[in-house]
Design a protein around this motif. Structure first.
Motif, PDB file in Angstrom:
ATOM      1  N   HIS A 184       0.829  -1.210   0.000  1.00  0.00           N
ATOM      2  CA  HIS A 184       0.000   0.000   0.000  1.00  0.00           C
ATOM      3  C   HIS A 184       0.864   1.261   0.000  1.00  0.00           C
ATOM      4  CE1 HIS A 184      -3.448  -2.567   1.839  1.00  0.00           C
ATOM      5  NE2 HIS A 184      -3.400  -2.667   0.526  1.00  0.00           N
ATOM      6  N   ASN A 185       2.008   1.208   0.682  1.00  0.00           N
ATOM      7  CA  ASN A 185       2.943   2.335   0.608  1.00  0.00           C
ATOM      8  C   ASN A 185       3.465   2.514  -0.810  1.00  0.00           C
ATOM      9  OD1 ASN A 185       2.920   3.219   3.314  1.00  0.00           O
ATOM     10  ND2 ASN A 185       4.384   1.646   3.930  1.00  0.00           N
ATOM     11  N   LEU A 186       3.783   1.385  -1.441  1.00  0.00           N
ATOM     12  CA  LEU A 186       4.272   1.439  -2.813  1.00  0.00           C
ATOM     13  C   LEU A 186       3.193   1.963  -3.765  1.00  0.00           C
ATOM     14  CD1 LEU A 186       6.722   0.763  -4.606  1.00  0.00           C
ATOM     15  CD2 LEU A 186       5.694  -1.471  -5.010  1.00  0.00           C
ATOM     16  N   GLN A 187       1.945   1.592  -3.513  1.00  0.00           N
ATOM     17  CA  GLN A 187       0.851   2.081  -4.346  1.00  0.00           C
ATOM     18  C   GLN A 187       0.702   3.595  -4.236  1.00  0.00           C
ATOM     19  OE1 GLN A 187      -2.378  -0.309  -2.894  1.00  0.00           O
ATOM     20  NE2 GLN A 187      -2.015  -1.967  -4.359  1.00  0.00           N
ATOM     21  N   ALA A 188       0.836   4.118  -3.025  1.00  0.00           N
ATOM     22  CA  ALA A 188       0.749   5.571  -2.840  1.00  0.00           C
ATOM     23  C   ALA A 188       1.896   6.275  -3.555  1.00  0.00           C
ATOM     24  CB  ALA A 188       0.776   5.895  -1.349  1.00  0.00           C
ATOM     25  N   PHE A 189       3.096   5.691  -3.475  1.00  0.00           N
ATOM     26  CA  PHE A 189       4.255   6.275  -4.160  1.00  0.00           C
ATOM     27  C   PHE A 189       4.082   6.185  -5.674  1.00  0.00           C
ATOM     28  CE2 PHE A 189       8.808   6.226  -5.489  1.00  0.00           C
ATOM     29  CZ  PHE A 189       9.141   7.483  -4.999  1.00  0.00           C
ATOM     30  N   ALA A 190       3.479   5.086  -6.144  1.00  0.00           N
ATOM     31  CA  ALA A 190       3.242   4.918  -7.583  1.00  0.00           C
ATOM     32  C   ALA A 190       2.280   5.979  -8.103  1.00  0.00           C
ATOM     33  CB  ALA A 190       2.692   3.522  -7.855  1.00  0.00           C
ATOM     34  N   LYS A 191       1.243   6.298  -7.333  1.00  0.00           N
ATOM     35  CA  LYS A 191       0.297   7.340  -7.752  1.00  0.00           C
ATOM     36  C   LYS A 191       0.999   8.681  -7.941  1.00  0.00           C
ATOM     37  CE  LYS A 191      -4.235   5.857  -6.083  1.00  0.00           C
ATOM     38  NZ  LYS A 191      -5.362   6.188  -5.169  1.00  0.00           N
ATOM     39  N   PHE A 192       1.951   8.956  -7.053  1.00  0.00           N
ATOM     40  CA  PHE A 192       2.720  10.199  -7.169  1.00  0.00           C
ATOM     41  C   PHE A 192       3.651  10.161  -8.374  1.00  0.00           C
ATOM     42  CE2 PHE A 192       6.908  12.052  -6.198  1.00  0.00           C
ATOM     43  CZ  PHE A 192       6.572  13.401  -6.198  1.00  0.00           C
ATOM     44  N   LEU A 193       4.340   9.036  -8.543  1.00  0.00           N
ATOM     45  CA  LEU A 193       5.365   8.932  -9.571  1.00  0.00           C
ATOM     46  C   LEU A 193       4.783   8.853 -10.982  1.00  0.00           C
ATOM     47  CD1 LEU A 193       8.459   8.846  -9.460  1.00  0.00           C
ATOM     48  CD2 LEU A 193       8.332   6.362  -9.576  1.00  0.00           C
ATOM     49  N   GLN A 194       3.589   8.271 -11.123  1.00  0.00           N
ATOM     50  CA  GLN A 194       3.048   8.070 -12.464  1.00  0.00           C
ATOM     51  C   GLN A 194       2.695   9.384 -13.157  1.00  0.00           C
ATOM     52  OE1 GLN A 194      -0.319   5.494 -11.861  1.00  0.00           O
ATOM     53  NE2 GLN A 194      -1.754   7.163 -11.528  1.00  0.00           N
ATOM     54  N   LYS A 195       2.551  10.456 -12.391  1.00  0.00           N
ATOM     55  CA  LYS A 195       2.286  11.757 -13.008  1.00  0.00           C
ATOM     56  C   LYS A 195       3.494  12.232 -13.811  1.00  0.00           C
ATOM     57  CE  LYS A 195      -0.808  13.119  -9.233  1.00  0.00           C
ATOM     58  NZ  LYS A 195      -1.023  14.059  -8.104  1.00  0.00           N
ATOM     59  N   GLU A 196       4.689  11.830 -13.360  1.00  0.00           N
ATOM     60  CA  GLU A 196       5.901  12.238 -14.068  1.00  0.00           C
ATOM     61  C   GLU A 196       6.252  11.272 -15.185  1.00  0.00           C
ATOM     62  OE1 GLU A 196      10.520  13.465 -13.048  1.00  0.00           O
ATOM     63  OE2 GLU A 196       8.954  13.516 -11.533  1.00  0.00           O
ATOM     64  N   ILE A 197       5.996   9.985 -14.964  1.00  0.00           N
ATOM     65  CA  ILE A 197       6.345   8.978 -15.966  1.00  0.00           C
ATOM     66  C   ILE A 197       5.288   8.875 -17.058  1.00  0.00           C
ATOM     67  CG2 ILE A 197       6.744   6.496 -16.270  1.00  0.00           C
ATOM     68  CD1 ILE A 197       8.088   6.373 -13.663  1.00  0.00           C
ATOM     69  N   ASN A 198       4.072   9.311 -16.770  1.00  0.00           N
ATOM     70  CA  ASN A 198       2.960   9.207 -17.726  1.00  0.00           C
ATOM     71  C   ASN A 198       2.620   7.759 -18.038  1.00  0.00           C
ATOM     72  OD1 ASN A 198       2.658  12.008 -17.978  1.00  0.00           O
ATOM     73  ND2 ASN A 198       4.188  12.113 -19.603  1.00  0.00           N
ATOM     74  N   PHE A 199       2.555   6.946 -16.984  1.00  0.00           N
ATOM     75  CA  PHE A 199       2.194   5.539 -17.145  1.00  0.00           C
ATOM     76  C   PHE A 199       1.380   5.106 -15.933  1.00  0.00           C
ATOM     77  CE2 PHE A 199       2.731   0.945 -17.176  1.00  0.00           C
ATOM     78  CZ  PHE A 199       2.605   0.656 -18.520  1.00  0.00           C
ATOM     79  N   ASP A 200       0.410   4.216 -16.183  1.00  0.00           N
ATOM     80  CA  ASP A 200      -0.497   3.759 -15.136  1.00  0.00           C
ATOM     81  C   ASP A 200       0.220   2.782 -14.196  1.00  0.00           C
ATOM     82  OD1 ASP A 200      -2.641   3.048 -13.591  1.00  0.00           O
ATOM     83  OD2 ASP A 200      -3.673   1.901 -15.147  1.00  0.00           O
TER      84      ASP A 200
END
Length: 483
Positions: A184-200
């Motif tokens: 769940h921590n990784l999921q929260a970090f992924a939500k933040f990071l995907q805005k920069e990577i432009n990937f789901d």
């Protein structure tokens, strides 16, 4: 008693048979300090993750800003290399000290085609490492699960583990909860990071969550192992890979006893070749590596395209190279390494069943990549449910992205895929939605490519899989003409 040549996995008092310190005390006996420690542990673990993850991220953003102030390309490259070395050490400490799920993450990040060389050098040492569970814990769990004394079950038992696992092979009360907190921590970090990577990225972590839950039941792993072993046996004259045989009557939720396969980890292949007096970079060694990759790639092509049920964790620690006993005389006489070695595929804790719609959609995409057909690639995106930001994206760019995601052969001149690069296809095409079920295929492709790059062999799985993909489409009535 069973034959001594077997391999045992067991979930002990912590997360499996091969790591962690046991905890036998019941909650009623725990001291106030221990109770507080247990309740505080999830918060402490989350805090450690966020502090370290943000530190690594900020380090790269600062380096990105600093390199923009430098005009010399050589100095920019040197700055990035120093940052990679620093970040690799921080990532190593994060994964090794937090352990469990993060050791699995190290297997993904430490790939030659995805991560910088500094990361690969540091993280590759974690592919088959985890703290060991004491033998007494293993013995107790085996006896409780199988209902027999240890000496009644095994003629001989090596107390030193062959390898250590990162997820299923040690479980204590609350262990699975901590694993879910990590995800769940990784999921929260992924939500933040995907805005920069432009990937789901969030959908990817949801699929990881589903797969991780499966690893806490060895009965499911045993069923998957037997199913895949029988599949290879019935669909090939000679199976492209070896699959361990499950020992009947020796499987429970916490214990799995299987055939022991003797071999060398694929990571040590170069050293094994050199020890036999063969140049690891010579033609003979290259032929050996090519054959090994061909067999491994064929096995995955058959599983994904023919069956849809496949082993979804081909990291280097799960692949052994075994000498074919039938060819031992020729091997000794001719010292030929390439044609007489078999590939063994271990660890079936993570498997995936693709629905037919995705299996056939992926088959269509494989054909598109092999034919380098942009229109067919765009059609496959729609069929698979891969949604991009704009419907009128350039079809050629869609094909390039498909090749980078789902083929093992990197485009010319590219040795590392960086999603942060300005030239990245993800920067040009924003992937808004990606089917969760397809992430296991994507991860498998990335791991196979990592093996290919690491062994110095350039090969296209799409080209090798093209006949299998066409056969799947033909059997589904979607391809006309002579089969």
């Amino acid at each position: 008693m069973i034959a001594p040549q077997c391999f045992v996995l067991c979930i002990g008092e912590k997360l499996s048979f091969i790591f962690g310190r046991p905890c036998f005390a019941s909650k009623d006996r725990m001291s106030l300090k221990e109770k507080f420690s247990d309740r505080w542990k999830p918060f402490e673990r989350s805090l450690q993750f966020w502090v370290r993850a943000v530190d690594i991220y900020v380090g790269y953003k600062v380096c990105q800003l600093r390199t923009r102030l430098v005009r010399d390309a050589g100095e920019q490259e040197a700055m990035w290399e120093r940052q990679h070395v620093l970040a690799a050490e921080k990532m190593y400490l994060l994964c090794s000290e937090l352990g469990g799920f993060f050791l699995k993450a190290a297997q993904i990040f430490g790939k030659p085609d995805l991560a910088p060389a500094a990361w690969v050098r540091r993280l590759v040492t974690l592919c088959d490492r985890a703290p060991e569970t004491p033998f007494k814990v293993v013995q107790q769990v085996v006896e409780e699960e199988l209902g027999k004394k240890f000496d009644e079950v095994f003629e001989r038992f090596d107390v030193e583990p062959v390898g250590s696992a990162s997820i299923a092979q040690v479980q204590h009360p609350g262990g699975e909860l901590l694993m879910m907190i990590d995800i769940h921590n990784l999921q929260a970090f992924a939500k933040f990071l995907q805005k920069e990577i432009n990937f789901d990225l969030f959908s990817l972590t949801k699929e990881v969550e589903k797969q991780i839950r499966y690893e806490f039941d060895f009965r499911r792993e045993a069923e998957a192992m037997e199913r895949i072993r029988i599949f290879f046996r019935t669909n090939n004259r000679a199976a492209p890979v070896l699959v361990p045989r499950v020992i009947n009557g020796m499987v429970t939720r916490k214990v799995l006893v299987m055939e022991f396969i003797n071999g060398i980890p694929i990571m040590n292949l170069g050293d094994a070749i050199a020890q036999r007096g063969i140049d690891p970079c010579g033609k003979l060694a290259t032929a050996a590596k090519q054959k090994i990759l061909e067999n491994l790639t064929l096995a995955y092509g058959q599983m994904i395209l023919k069956s849809g049920f496949f082993h979804a964790d081909p990291h280097p620690g799960n692949i052994l190279i075994c000498k074919d006993s039938k060819a031992s005389y020729l091997f000794m006489m001719l010292r030929i390494f390439s044609l007489f070695f078999k590939v063994a595929l271990l660890d079936y804790g993570q498997v995936k069943q693709l629905p037919d719609c995705l299996r056939l959609g992926f088959a269509n995409l494989v054909v598109a990549i092999a034919e380098k057909n942009p229109s067919k690639a765009a059609q496959s995106y729609r069929e698979l449910g891969i949604e991009t930001l704009n419907s009128d994206n350039d079809e050629e760019e869609l094909l390039q992205l498909a090749m980078k995601m789902f083929d093992t052969k990197l485009p010319g001149g590219i040795t590392t895929l960086s999603p942060f690069s300005e030239e990245s296809s993800l920067k040009k095409i924003s992937v808004q939605s990606f089917p969760e079920e397809l992430f296991s295929v994507l991860r498998t492709m990335q791991l196979l490519r990592g093996l290919s790059v690491g062994m110095g062999i350039s090969c296209s799985c799409a080209e090798q899989w093209r006949p299998l993909a066409q056969e799947a489409l033909y059997r589904a009535g979607r391809l006309k003409g002579d089969p």
